[in-house]
Design a protein around this motif. Structure first.
Motif, PDB file in Angstrom:
ATOM      1  N   GLU A  11       0.817  -1.207   0.000  1.00  0.00           N
ATOM      2  CA  GLU A  11       0.000   0.000   0.000  1.00  0.00           C
ATOM      3  C   GLU A  11       0.856   1.264   0.000  1.00  0.00           C
ATOM      4  OE1 GLU A  11       0.531  -1.246   4.332  1.00  0.00           O
ATOM      5  OE2 GLU A  11       0.140  -2.198   2.390  1.00  0.00           O
ATOM      6  N   MET A  12       2.147   1.136   0.228  1.00  0.00           N
ATOM      7  CA  MET A  12       3.031   2.289   0.262  1.00  0.00           C
ATOM      8  C   MET A  12       3.549   2.597  -1.142  1.00  0.00           C
ATOM      9  SD  MET A  12       5.297   1.499   3.672  1.00  0.00           S
ATOM     10  CE  MET A  12       6.055   3.121   3.590  1.00  0.00           C
ATOM     11  N   PRO A  13       3.766   3.889  -1.463  1.00  0.00           N
ATOM     12  CA  PRO A  13       4.398   4.230  -2.737  1.00  0.00           C
ATOM     13  C   PRO A  13       5.816   3.649  -2.777  1.00  0.00           C
ATOM     14  CG  PRO A  13       3.443   6.172  -1.683  1.00  0.00           C
ATOM     15  CD  PRO A  13       3.432   5.077  -0.667  1.00  0.00           C
ATOM     16  N   GLU A  55       9.125   4.810  -0.895  1.00  0.00           N
ATOM     17  CA  GLU A  55       9.738   6.091  -1.209  1.00  0.00           C
ATOM     18  C   GLU A  55      10.164   6.789   0.080  1.00  0.00           C
ATOM     19  OE1 GLU A  55       7.251   8.866  -3.229  1.00  0.00           O
ATOM     20  OE2 GLU A  55       5.675   8.831  -1.724  1.00  0.00           O
ATOM     21  N   GLY A  56      11.240   7.553  -0.026  1.00  0.00           N
ATOM     22  CA  GLY A  56      11.759   8.243   1.147  1.00  0.00           C
ATOM     23  C   GLY A  56      13.229   8.548   0.968  1.00  0.00           C
ATOM     24  N   LYS A  81       8.612   7.605  -5.798  1.00  0.00           N
ATOM     25  CA  LYS A  81       7.606   6.651  -6.254  1.00  0.00           C
ATOM     26  C   LYS A  81       7.811   6.294  -7.721  1.00  0.00           C
ATOM     27  CE  LYS A  81       2.593   6.220  -6.904  1.00  0.00           C
ATOM     28  NZ  LYS A  81       1.282   6.916  -6.767  1.00  0.00           N
ATOM     29  N   ASN A  82       7.854   4.987  -7.983  1.00  0.00           N
ATOM     30  CA  ASN A  82       7.943   4.410  -9.333  1.00  0.00           C
ATOM     31  C   ASN A  82       9.289   4.648 -10.017  1.00  0.00           C
ATOM     32  OD1 ASN A  82       5.324   3.385  -9.175  1.00  0.00           O
ATOM     33  ND2 ASN A  82       4.427   5.263 -10.006  1.00  0.00           N
ATOM     34  N   TYR A  83      10.227   5.317  -9.344  1.00  0.00           N
ATOM     35  CA  TYR A  83      11.545   5.496  -9.955  1.00  0.00           C
ATOM     36  C   TYR A  83      12.323   4.193  -9.899  1.00  0.00           C
ATOM     37  CZ  TYR A  83      11.703  10.480 -11.008  1.00  0.00           C
ATOM     38  OH  TYR A  83      11.499  11.709 -11.571  1.00  0.00           O
ATOM     39  N   ILE A  84      13.125   3.964 -10.930  1.00  0.00           N
ATOM     40  CA  ILE A  84      13.983   2.788 -11.011  1.00  0.00           C
ATOM     41  C   ILE A  84      15.423   3.294 -10.960  1.00  0.00           C
ATOM     42  CG2 ILE A  84      14.578   0.742 -12.348  1.00  0.00           C
ATOM     43  CD1 ILE A  84      11.878   1.021 -13.767  1.00  0.00           C
ATOM     44  N   LEU A  85      16.165   2.875  -9.946  1.00  0.00           N
ATOM     45  CA  LEU A  85      17.506   3.400  -9.711  1.00  0.00           C
ATOM     46  C   LEU A  85      18.522   2.277  -9.641  1.00  0.00           C
ATOM     47  CD1 LEU A  85      16.717   5.891  -6.789  1.00  0.00           C
ATOM     48  CD2 LEU A  85      17.070   6.497  -9.181  1.00  0.00           C
TER      49      LEU A  85
END
Length: 207
Positions: A11-13, A55-56, A81-85
């Motif tokens: 449920e978390m981004p 995210e954080g 959120k949703n970033y790919i690193l």
């Protein structure tokens, strides 16, 4: 074994982070995020799958594998959120640092392969990436620099790494197999004229 101890409550981004070890004179390492072990015993030239992380902002610390006396390196990482690193440990042990790289961050060209180049060989000069016939794909890329993605026809390529602006081939990379609708990074790691030798890693950039 790679270990993900960060809560991945759906449920978390979430963002997605993988780690690659490209420091040629460094031992295997453990990596912590906010003092929680996320990657254990990562060897030079190896990388993890993408780890889902809420995210954080995280304190990322690197230790010699199996120890936690004092970190070899610590730095802050923002996960959106949703970033790919990809987080790369780069340089030599005496000047090691983290490099955070955003993956698959350009518009995909349907039916094409998307590819870029990242120079992480600490003792190599700036380089050109070419085809065997001398056609330049990426030019004058210095250490720690990354190109933008370009779109190419999906097929099997042979690439050459040349000293920038010259015909001096320092590495030939056969069987660079690029598939349609995928993102890739070609990483140059290792050392010129020393051990471990210069090599290229072809890594897909999507979770």
């Amino acid at each position: 074994m790679y270990k993900n101890n960060i809560s991945n409550q759906r449920e978390m981004p979430m963002g997605y982070v993988r780690v690659i070890h490209t420091v040629p004179d460094a031992p295997n390492v453990d990596i912590y995020a906010n003092d929680k072990l996320i990657v254990s015993n990562l060897a030079y030239g190896k990388y993890t799958d993408y780890l889902p992380i809420p995210e954080g902002i995280y304190k990322i610390s690197l230790y010699v594998a199996g120890t936690k006396d004092s970190p070899v390196l610590s730095d802050m990482l923002t996960v959106d959120k949703n970033y790919i690193l990809t987080v790369a440990a780069v340089g030599n042990l005496k000047d090691i640092e983290f490099r955070a790289i955003t993956d698959a961050n350009e518009v995909k060209k349907t039916g094409k392969a998307m590819v870029r180049f990242l120079h992480l060989s600490p003792n190599a000069p700036a380089v050109d990436i070419t085809l065997p016939d001398g056609t330049v794909i990426f030019s004058n890329i210095p250490f720690e620099h990354i190109t933008s993605y370009i779109d190419v026809m999906p097929m099997n390529y042979t690439l050459q790494v040349r000293v920038a602006g010259t015909d001096n081939v320092v590495l030939t990379v056969p069987n660079v197999n690029l598939s349609a609708d995928k993102f890739y990074t070609v990483y140059a790691i290792g050392l010129v004229g020393e051990k471990p030798e210069l090599q290229a890693l072809l890594i897909q950039d999507e979770k």
